[in-house]
Write an enzyme that holds these catalytic residues in place. Structure first.
Site, PDB file in Angstrom:
ATOM      1  N   VAL A 144      35.572  63.568  51.795  1.00  0.00           N
ATOM      2  CA  VAL A 144      36.060  63.882  53.141  1.00  0.00           C
ATOM      3  C   VAL A 144      37.541  64.213  53.030  1.00  0.00           C
ATOM      4  O   VAL A 144      38.238  63.715  52.144  1.00  0.00           O
ATOM      5  CB  VAL A 144      35.874  62.722  54.147  1.00  0.00           C
ATOM      6  CG1 VAL A 144      34.406  62.481  54.452  1.00  0.00           C
ATOM      7  CG2 VAL A 144      36.550  61.457  53.662  1.00  0.00           C
ATOM      8  N   SER A 145      37.996  65.085  53.906  1.00  0.00           N
ATOM      9  CA  SER A 145      39.422  65.374  53.981  1.00  0.00           C
ATOM     10  C   SER A 145      40.069  64.384  54.926  1.00  0.00           C
ATOM     11  O   SER A 145      39.398  63.687  55.687  1.00  0.00           O
ATOM     12  CB  SER A 145      39.660  66.799  54.488  1.00  0.00           C
ATOM     13  OG  SER A 145      39.218  66.916  55.830  1.00  0.00           O
ATOM     14  N   THR A 146      41.389  64.311  54.911  1.00  0.00           N
ATOM     15  CA  THR A 146      42.109  63.407  55.813  1.00  0.00           C
ATOM     16  C   THR A 146      41.794  63.738  57.256  1.00  0.00           C
ATOM     17  O   THR A 146      41.583  62.854  58.085  1.00  0.00           O
ATOM     18  CB  THR A 146      43.625  63.509  55.568  1.00  0.00           C
ATOM     19  OG1 THR A 146      43.893  63.228  54.199  1.00  0.00           O
ATOM     20  CG2 THR A 146      44.383  62.531  56.442  1.00  0.00           C
ATOM     21  N   GLU A 177      39.095  65.121  58.516  1.00  0.00           N
ATOM     22  CA  GLU A 177      37.737  64.720  58.869  1.00  0.00           C
ATOM     23  C   GLU A 177      37.654  63.217  59.087  1.00  0.00           C
ATOM     24  O   GLU A 177      36.946  62.741  59.969  1.00  0.00           O
ATOM     25  CB  GLU A 177      36.774  65.134  57.759  1.00  0.00           C
ATOM     26  CG  GLU A 177      36.515  66.634  57.724  1.00  0.00           C
ATOM     27  CD  GLU A 177      35.722  67.037  56.496  1.00  0.00           C
ATOM     28  OE1 GLU A 177      34.915  67.960  56.622  1.00  0.00           O
ATOM     29  OE2 GLU A 177      35.921  66.442  55.437  1.00  0.00           O
ATOM     30  N   GLN A 178      38.399  62.459  58.288  1.00  0.00           N
ATOM     31  CA  GLN A 178      38.402  61.014  58.470  1.00  0.00           C
ATOM     32  C   GLN A 178      38.929  60.656  59.846  1.00  0.00           C
ATOM     33  O   GLN A 178      38.442  59.749  60.503  1.00  0.00           O
ATOM     34  CB  GLN A 178      39.253  60.351  57.391  1.00  0.00           C
ATOM     35  CG  GLN A 178      38.609  60.345  56.016  1.00  0.00           C
ATOM     36  CD  GLN A 178      39.526  59.767  54.957  1.00  0.00           C
ATOM     37  OE1 GLN A 178      40.690  60.135  54.885  1.00  0.00           O
ATOM     38  NE2 GLN A 178      39.003  58.888  54.144  1.00  0.00           N
TER      39      GLN A 178
END
Length: 231
Positions: free
Chosen positions: A9-11, A13-14
């Site tokens: 996950v990308s930052t 998306e988190q």
């Protein structure tokens, strides 16, 4: 058959509640159980952008090492964009995996799972990788067109307002900034008189016409000023 599962996950998306690491891992474990695949390792890249090539990610490097050493015969991931930046990246990497006898399993590619160990699976991957990249390019084009249209309508598009303009009371449209427009006009007049960028900046300072942030005019900021839109 030994497989490595990869989740990322990308930052952003988190923060926005995208498909979480736990949800991805659960889907991959369920897929492996259903297909009778022995899951040797789950590799996690948390807060890592898809824009980074696989080999530059900590988890990605671990995954490539497992493939290179023959420790796994399959790679399982949730979606295509978990692993790759674009179609070219995807096809180049998976072509090497094919030669090494390592299949890519995608749990969700266009709503169905894909296994590149078969010719049909490989064909479908090629088609869908191209389609995914086309969709990303179309989104970029639509976004660029929308931003250009907003600028034509003098609508605020975020960040600092253009020099010579101020965000209006409605918070949407740009209105003329008379003081900054006066500076633009003065700079154009001085430049037309043959002064260098440095001398234009020095003359503006002498007349008390300073940059928006204060300080001094430099050649680059004077060049930007001369390219600003006159009302």
């Amino acid at each position: 058959m030994q497989a490595a599962a990869y989740v990322r996950v990308s930052t952003e998306e988190q923060a926005s509640g995208g498909v979480s690491l736990d949800a991805q891992e659960a889907a991959l474990r369920a897929y492996c159980s259903l297909r009778g695949v022995d899951l040797a390792e789950v590799i996690v890249d948390a807060g890592v952008s898809a824009g980074k090539p696989l080999h530059t990610r900590e988890g990605g490097a671990r995954l490539l090492s497992l493939v290179r050493t023959g420790a796994v015969q399959a790679v399982v991931t949730y979606k295509l964009d978990r692993l790759f930046r674009d179609a070219g990246d995807c096809l180049a990497v998976t072509a090497k995996w094919d030669k090494a006898g390592v299949a890519l399993h995608l749990v969700d590619l266009g709503g169905q799972s894909v296994d590149t160990s078969s010719a049909m699976g490989r064909f479908f991957l090629t088609i869908m990788a191209g389609a995914a990249e086309m969709e990303r390019n179309l989104v970029r084009e639509r976004t660029a067109f929308a931003m250009q249209r907003k600028q034509q309508l003098r609508e605020y598009t975020g960040g600092h307002s253009p020099y010579g303009w101020t965000v209006g009371a409605d918070g949407t449209h740009l209105t003329v900034n008379p003081d900054e427009q006066k500076i633009i006009t003065a700079a154009l007049r001085l430049r037309e008189a043959g002064l260098s960028l440095a001398k234009v900046g020095a003359e503006l300072e002498r007349e008390g016409m300073l940059p928006r942030s204060g300080g001094r005019w430099h050649a680059k900021t004077v060049r930007d000023l001369l390219q600003a839109e006159v009302a």
